[in-house]
Design an enzyme around this catalytic site. Sequence first.
Site, PDB file in Angstrom:
ATOM      1  N   THR A  22       5.975  -2.113  12.914  1.00  0.00           N
ATOM      2  CA  THR A  22       5.689  -1.183  11.830  1.00  0.00           C
ATOM      3  C   THR A  22       5.262   0.118  12.487  1.00  0.00           C
ATOM      4  O   THR A  22       5.164   0.200  13.696  1.00  0.00           O
ATOM      5  CB  THR A  22       4.575  -1.783  10.938  1.00  0.00           C
ATOM      6  N   SER A  50       0.621  -6.647   4.756  1.00  0.00           N
ATOM      7  CA  SER A  50      -0.685  -6.416   5.366  1.00  0.00           C
ATOM      8  C   SER A  50      -0.885  -4.946   5.725  1.00  0.00           C
ATOM      9  O   SER A  50      -1.899  -4.583   6.317  1.00  0.00           O
ATOM     10  CB  SER A  50      -0.841  -7.258   6.637  1.00  0.00           C
ATOM     11  N   ARG A  68       7.404   0.022  -1.501  1.00  0.00           N
ATOM     12  CA  ARG A  68       7.715  -1.303  -0.939  1.00  0.00           C
ATOM     13  C   ARG A  68       9.078  -1.778  -1.432  1.00  0.00           C
ATOM     14  O   ARG A  68       9.482  -1.502  -2.577  1.00  0.00           O
ATOM     15  CB  ARG A  68       6.636  -2.292  -1.384  1.00  0.00           C
TER      16      ARG A  68
END
EC number: 2.3.2.2
Length: 583
Positions: A404, A469, A114
């Site tokens: 995404t 998420s 991330r």
Amino acid sequence: MQWMIKWLALSGLALTSSTYAAGQAADAFAPEKSTGVEDKSLVTSQHWMVTAANPHASQVGAQILREGGNAVDAMVSMQLMLGLVEPQSSGIGGGAFMVYWDAKHKKLTSFDGRETAPLDAKPTLFQNEKGEPLSFYDAVVGGRSVGTPGVVKLLWTTHEKYGKLPWKQLVAPVIKVAQEGFKISPRLAKLIAGDQEKLSRYPDTRHYFFNADGSPKTVGTLLKNPEYAATLTAISEGGADAFYHGQIAKDIVEHVQTAKGNPGVLSQKDFDTYQVKEREPVCTGYNSYDICGMGPPTSGGMTVGQIVGMTQYFDLPKWGPNSAKSWQVIGDASRLAFADRGMYIADEDFVPMPKQGLLNKDYIKQRAALIHPGKPLKDASAGTPIWQHAQVRSPDESIELPCTSHFNIVDREGNVISMTTSVENVFGSRLMVHGFILNNELTDFSFRSQVDGKPVANRVEPGKRPRSSMSPMIVLHDKQPYLAIGSPGGSRIIGYVAEAIIAHLAWGMDIQQAVSLPHILNRFGPMELEKGTGAETLTTRLQKMGYQVKVQDLNSGLHAIRVTDHGLEGAADPRREGVAIGE
């Protein structure tokens, strides 16, 4: 079952006899040969399988596995290819989460790639001079929203640990496509045209995605990316260091800090200090299965686990997918899980959180007891799980818009990868450097840092990873991998993945039928029904229960691989361009 029959017929799928007797799962939907361009059928294989949101990515993954590579090798090539052919969704300017089953050591682990907030970021990064949150796109477009990219370090780190083929061999086929070009797909063309105003603000994206007269490039246009080829050549020769400690990083920093109208604070020290983190997956019991996924800083694994875990206390197998009661229970479980998510989940390296408490079996059962079939929850508030470092918190207000990608891999040795990867919003920050898009992941933080003096867990802090998420999941059965699954879709990812798992495990659908199922979601109160599908026929029944109903496009990109005693099964979402390939 009439609405299911109608929708599946339109999708090229037919319904076999299906019953929902007490304690009995659905006989499932059976795929038929179809003629529609987006129709998808279950794919089977004996030795290996890849599924991805774009055929080029699936094909390069298959190529690497045929050449003797393993799952991690294929993952490297697939991610690099997605960054080329799906620049709106993911790439080396973004971040990713990977859940990995190591067949040799029979161990499930996960890797956090991330993005991180710049070390010079302030809590007020997304606030105006009055301390009020900026509008979403005022924050997104430009350098302010760009976090330190993590994808290249994730690829390099995991390949160093698990890879089999030489690094250069994995990068070479993507360099070739970047040099020779690929044809713009219908999905990419539609997104370019739909984002014309924002995407044309900066010269690099304007030159790459638009013609000389300013018109968007269209379906079938051959798109070459020599700058991306040069970037990959540098990474092929120099590994992750070529990205984080050379000219590439320098130019990223310059683009971010000088972005016209909305500069950011990313600097070289952010690249120098960036680390991929191996983390323990989070798992929730569901009957005889373990629903396992990535833990914080993503909320996906825990929130999907909570939703699926709560539904096991209701007779969904008997009620079936045609029952409004089934969707009410799933929806209210989702609302409760999202309330916990908003209150507690953030980067656990910065914020204490009740991770064990939220997935505790007794706590999930207690939360499930708040749900009454046929009667919607009046108040879906965060619960009070047991934890050691209790703090007073305010709910999150972060915004997540969908763009995404997700892919899965199972190799000959039985290694399994479930990976979700993103630049956050469509085309990220709209900044392009060296042939790739830069993320806008920092807008996944809460724009407010506190409310009434109480801090928000997912507030901006230097070096912190924004909550996500993304929900790459591996379901275990008898402590062995059974299902790899995930999806794009912003905060709706959680509902998409939970729904598909329930459809397969509770209703007996095969995985293609499960990912093709019309979507019915509930995150914050209103029921969201997928437009143009049979889900719309539940509108009146849900309204009579007392729900506000919103009918809209719900464009998931679910991809799944199931491991069986007889081989592998692969499924690709009919809403996207992806395919499953196996041998």
